[in-house]
Each structure stands twice: as structure tokens, then as C-alpha cells.
Design a protein around this motif. Structure first.
Motif, PDB file in Angstrom:
ATOM      1  N   TYR A 125       0.824  -1.216   0.000  1.00 31.67           N
ATOM      2  CA  TYR A 125       0.000   0.000   0.000  1.00 31.67           C
ATOM      3  C   TYR A 125       0.855   1.262   0.000  1.00 31.67           C
ATOM      4  CZ  TYR A 125      -3.892  -3.125   0.641  1.00 31.67           C
ATOM      5  OH  TYR A 125      -4.814  -4.123   0.450  1.00 31.67           O
ATOM      6  N   SER A 129       0.749   4.003  -3.583  1.00 25.93           N
ATOM      7  CA  SER A 129       0.560   5.456  -3.625  1.00 25.93           C
ATOM      8  C   SER A 129       1.711   6.180  -4.302  1.00 25.93           C
ATOM      9  CB  SER A 129       0.443   6.023  -2.195  1.00 25.93           C
ATOM     10  OG  SER A 129      -0.735   5.627  -1.576  1.00 25.93           O
ATOM     11  N   GLU A 593      -5.201   3.834   1.837  1.00 27.94           N
ATOM     12  CA  GLU A 593      -5.141   2.873   0.733  1.00 27.94           C
ATOM     13  C   GLU A 593      -5.669   1.503   1.171  1.00 27.94           C
ATOM     14  OE1 GLU A 593      -4.613   3.328  -2.335  1.00 27.94           O
ATOM     15  OE2 GLU A 593      -2.877   4.595  -2.786  1.00 27.94           O
TER      16      GLU A 593
END
Length: 602
Positions: A125, A129, A593
Motif C-alpha cells: 500500500y 501510492s 489505501e
């Protein structure tokens, strides 16, 4: 505008903007993102303008807190608690340090019962991003980083030479030059580097800029409601069937509105806002709710408890030939930064036609530098000047991670930041504040920061009025362990200064004059532990990293569902089982996320 959506996300900040963006990727679902502030102003994009966003009621909640045993040298003995109040939230007012935390931090989360939150489970995660810009200025563990994600991550350009010198000096004390965001942060001796920052092309990459701005906020299935102060979560059912049905908010005119959620309400209002909203909704410690005339719908004693934050103590040095003068930062920020009452240019630009030659030249240079920043992203203003860092272990405890961080600022800032934003009493911190902080002075700061504090505070309600600020009790240094660690880190910072490379060396440590007299300190001496403790108790200030007030296990489950309440989750820094060993914004984005995937899976 409809009043019913599949999902309602409360708070458009570091996690909430991410969740709204990711959920609305599915065109078949409708999402409402509800934010108390508005769109960020243009100057939010300039990293060096960060202080101007604090104490601005349009961008900052402007909370203050009881600092407990700390804050003795702060005005009115109050700790400032700035929180972002706009799309992007605190990612729009922070100092942009991109720090994930030590892998051991997340493995500890998993050991505390946060299933699915170990380092290897959250690493995807972080990578999802990230869009890390290449740089030959830092060591990069390529396997641990992402590229092509929405979030800009980069090293400032140009690098300020003094920041490179800090890294060299830290190396000379036994640390390794490395990637503090890699799969390993090294052993106890630690790692040092220039900062990776949430910037792209020299401009701030807040979660609004990265995840929402442009095509995402124009999606037909995403409704962004700004200027909406959420008063409570609307609840249906009783006891075992209690569940969220929507939220109630007040608009900028004070009118009350309700919007409803078919599937879920997600609170992403931050470590202050999320527990406050839960308590206003009747979810929290029963006695505390009843004390402010709120009916307890569901008792959760840990709501608002277990509050943690990072403190740092500024070690301030005169640094002729090393530090960056504030005046230079002002020129690079453009003509508007040089206007009266603080600067030499007239307050009214219409009066510029009568400028004497020297001021006309200054204005022209400011315009040139500002234009260069817009065109290339390369400028003195391309960071907050929080530019280098090291992490290490003091050996005093917490062997799963690093308990120490030292940040480096190649500038002494000014009275506006130190005195107004941080509330330091400059009349006691300096012998002569006006002379020390004059715009042409060259200074530098090392920030000693214990990053695994043991002390915990709490957030409680002042009243049942949703517009009233909550009571924030930080309780800093309640556990004596934290002060012991702080002194060890201060000593390491002094060791780094002693190992400064090159022929030009920093000046002596600024010791507040009254404390110097009390402890018999003479400039140039090695300060005693008692003096360093007293400096820490007087002048430690928040690093703005509040977390754990709705933590996994006590308030929410590992999939972030509020214990005992259906269709309601919390997803932001408040759910962290414990504070991580570093700046918390990257981890908050990661939580957003992962939360989006958990919600989609459900």
C-alpha cells in the motif's frame, strides 16, 4: 444533490481523500466526501510557505492542548495543535517529510492483534501510492519503493549544502547513509539521509493535489461537500443491531443537513476529529458522555484514549557560512512575501512604481526566482527547509525499532514560526531574540525527537456543542522514560555538530539564559543532564503526529470496523495501535489505501 450515497467519507485529509478517490474508481457506487474546510489556497503548493497555513482559520483548526509536564517555556503553557482544515487535511499544512516508519513498527502492530498490518502486508500500500522521483542524492532501496502512483515523492532541488554536511556529520558518529524508507532501516547504530518529501517538481503533493484534483473530483459518482462541519453520525437500531445510517452536518451558514449511507460511513477526521465525532454521536466512555449531557448509545471506553504524539526539542545554533538567512527564503518566495508590514516592499503593489532602485532590483530578483520555481521546481522554496534526518536507537528500550530521530533545518526560521506557530516564549529562549532572528542572520536547528514515547494522553469533550473544540490533554513526559530518551538524543545531536565537516563550523548551542544561570552553564561547556532535561521540559514542541485515539483492538477491529456498531469504520491516524518511529503522514496515507481495499472487499 442527492441525500443518499453508497458511502460517506467524513474528512478529506491524509486518509479520507485517498479513500474517496479509490472507492469512486468503481463507477457503479456513489461516494460523498464531506470536509469542514474548502479547497486549499494556491500558496499551499509552495513548500516553504508552510507556516502561513497555520493560524489561518480557513486552513487550520487551530487547536491548543495541555502539554502536561512539558511546555514550561511556551506562552500560556499551551501546546499548539495545528490540524489541516481543507481538502488534503494535514497533508496540506505539514512539513512534507515522507517517512514510512521502521518495519518493526508494523510488525509490532500485528503482534498487538492488528492482523493484516505487518510490514510485509502494508508495504504494497505504501508502494501503490508512491511516485518516487529518481535522485543521485540519496540511497534508494528500489524494491521497497513505487513509481507511477498519485503521490509525488522527491528530494528537494537544489540541495542545500549544509544538509549534505549534516548527513556526513551523522555518518561520522557511526550511522550509515541509507534509505530510511527501505525494507530495513539498519541496526541500532542507525541510518541517515536527506529527506524524501511529499513533493513533485518542487511543489507540495498533498492528498488533495495527488488523489483528487482534476479528473477525480469531477467524477459523476463522487460528490465533495465542503464547508460541512460534521456534528454526529446518525445511528439506527439498538444494542446488537446498532448501525450507522448517515451523518448530520452544519454548513457555513449554520444550517443543519443530513446525508445518508446505504453501505457505510467512514470517519477519516483525524486523531482529534474522529474520536470527537464518535463521542458526539454517543459512542465512547459512558460517564464522560453523560457528563456533557450526551446519551450513550454504545459504550466504548477507549474512544479518545491512548493518545500519542512526538515531541522534539529545538537545538539552535548560530551558523555563519552554513545556515540559510530567512531573507533569502523571502526573496525566493516572490514579491508578495516581501511586502509590509514584515518586508521592505510596500503593502500595496500599486505603490511599486515609486520604488527606489535598490528595492526595484530586489523586486525584480524576487520575480525572477518565483518564475524559476514555477517553471522548473528548482528553488530555495522547494522544501519546508526540514531537509535531512537520521534515525537510530538510544539503547534505552524498544529494541524492535529505532526510538530516536534527529531532523535538520539549515535555517533558524523567524519569530513568526518559533514564537507564534510554536508558541515558544522568545524572550526567555534567546538573550536577544530580535538580533538572533534578524532576517540576515545565518542559523541552523537540530530537532531532537524521541519517536517511541511511552506517555499517553487523551481527548475528551468540552461540551455537547459540535463546534466547540475538544479538550486535548497531551500528558507529555508523564512516563520518565521519555525524558531520559530525549536527553540521550540531545547528546547525539551535539555529537553530530561536533563532527561537522569542513573548515566552517557551527557556533555554540543556544542555551536559554535563565536556564544557563540556574545550572551555572558557561557557553562552550558540555551541558549537564539536568540542564538538557530542563531545556526539554521548557521548550519541547509538538511534531504534529497525534495518533491512536481510536486504535485497532480497543475501538476498531483489524478491518477498521467500529466495535459493536455496524456500517461504521474509522480510517486515519487514530487507528494506529501504537505510534510509529517517524513522521506519520505516509502511514496515514497507507491506512487510507488499505481501508479502501478492505471496504471494497466487503
Amino acid at each position: 444533490m442527492t441525500d443518499t450515497y453508497d458511502y460517506i467519507v467524513v474528512g478529506g485529509g491524509s486518509a479520507g481523500a485517498v479513500i474517496a478517490a479509490r472507492l469512486s474508481e468503481d463507477a457503479s457506487v456513489s461516494v460523498a466526501l464531506v470536509e469542514a474546510g474548502g479547497h486549499p489556497p494556491d500558496h499551499e503548493m509552495m513548500p516553504a510557505a508552510v507556516a502561513s497555513l497555520q493560524l489561518d482559520p480557513t486552513t487550520d483548526w487551530m487547536f491548543t492542548a495541555d502539554p502536561g509536564k512539558a511546555g514550561l517555556g511556551l506562552r500560556d503553557n499551551l501546546m499548539p495543535v495545528p490540524r489541516g482544515k481543507m481538502l488534503g487535511g494535514s497533508s496540506g499544512i505539514n512539513y512534507m517529510a515522507y517517512v514510512r516508519g521502521h518495519p518493526g513498527d508494523f510488525d509490532k502492530w500485528a503482534s498487538m492483534g492488528a492482523d493484516g498490518w505487518s510490514f510485509q502486508e502494508v508495504l504494497p500500500y505504501f508502494k501503490k501510492s508512491e511516485d518516487l522521483a529518481p535522485s543521485n542524492e540519496i540511497v534508494v532501496d528500489g524494491e521497497a519503493h513505487g513509481s507511477g502512483g498519485p503521490l509525488g515523492v522527491s528530494v528537494r532541488s537544489p540541495v542545500i549544502p549544509a544538509s549534505r554536511d549534516f548527513v556526513s556529520a551523522a555518518e561520522a558518529t557511526g550511522m550509515h547513509r541509507g534509505d530510511y524508507n527501505g525494507s530495513s532501516r539498519g541496526g541500532p547504530e542507525g541510518v541517515t539521509s536527506l529527506f524524501q518529501t511529499t513533493t513533485r517538481n518542487g511543489m507540495r503533493s498533498s492528498t488533495y493535489r495527488a488523489f483528487l484534483q482534476g479528473s477525480v473530483e469531477d467524477r459523476d459518482n463522487l460528490t465533495i461537500i465542503t464547508g460541512a462541519h460534521v456534528a454526529r453520525v446518525l445511528l439506527g437500531g439498538e444494542a446488537d443491531t446498532l448501525h450507522a445510517t448517515g451523518i448530520e452536518y452544519r454548513d457555513e451558514n449554520g444550517a443543519t443537513h443530513a446525508v445518508f449511507a446505504e453501505r457505510e460511513v467512514v470517519l477519516s477526521a483525524g486523531a482529534v476529529g474522529s474520536p470527537q465525532i464518535l463521542m458526539l454521536s454517543g459512542i465512547g466512555p459512558r460517564r464522560e458522555l453523560e457528563a456533557v449531557d450526551i446519551t450513550c448509545r454504545h459504550e466504548l471506553p477507549a474512544v479518545g484514549k491512548n493518545l500519542k504524539d512526538h515531541l522534539h526539542c529545538a537545538l539552535f545554533f548560530s551558523a555563519p557560512g552554513i545556515g540559510v538567512p530567512v531573507a533569502e527564503v523571502g526573496v525566493s518566495a516572490g514579491p508578495d512575501a516581501l511586502r509590509a508590514p514584515a518586508g521592505p516592499l510596500p503593502a500595496d503593489p500599486a505603490e511599486d512604481k515609486d520604488l527606489p532602485p535598490e528595492l526595484a532590483g530586489l523586486k525584480a530578483e524576487a520575480e525572477r526566482r518565483l518564475g524559476q520555481w514555477f517553471e522548473t521546481g528548482e528553488s530555495l522554496v522547494s522544501s519546508s527547509l526540514y531537509d535531512a534526518v537520521c534515525f537510530f536507537s538510544t539503547g534505552l528500550d524498544d529494541t524492535h525499532s529505532h526510538d530516536a530521530q534527529i531532523g535538520y533545518v539549515p535555517c533558524g526560521y523567524d519569530a513568526g514560526l518559533l514564537g507564534d506557530r510554536l508558541r515558544i516564549d522568545l524572550s526567555t529562549f534567546f538573550e536577544d531574540a530580535d538580533a538572533t532572528l534578524a532576517p540576515d542572520q545565518e542559523n541552523m536547528i537540530l530537532l531532537a525527537n524521541p519517536v517511541l514515547p511511552h506517555s499517553t494522553g487523551e481527548i475528551t469533550l468540552a461540551s455537547n456543542d459540535p463546534t466547540a473544540a475538544p479538550v486535548i490533554s497531551m500528558n507529555y513526559y508523564a512516563d520518565p522514560h521519555d525524558l531520559k530518551v530525549m536527553v540521550a538524543i540531545m547528546r547525539k545531536a551535539l555529537e553530530i555538530v561536533e563532527n561537522w565537516p569542513g573548515e566552517t563550523k557551527p557556533g555554540a548551542l543556544n542555551v536559554p539564559p535563565e536556564l544557563a544561570r540556574k545550572h551555572g552553564y558557561v557557553t562552550g561547556q558540555t551541558p549537564s543532564d539536568a540542564l538538557l532535561e530542563n531545556m526539554a521540559l521548557h521548550y519541547s514542541t509538538t511534531v504534529y503526529h497525534l495518533c491512536s485515539t481510536c486504535r485497532i483492538g480497543d475501538v476498531v477491529s483489524a478491518d477498521l470496523k467500529v466495535n459493536g456498531v455496524g456500517k461504521l469504520r474509522v480510517a486515519d491516524a487514530s487507528v494506529m495501535p501504537d505510534i510509529i518511529s517517524g513522521n506519520t503522514n505516509a502511514a496515514s496515507i497507507m491506512i487510507g489505501e488499505k481501508a479502501a481495499d478492505l471496504i471494497k472487499a466487503a
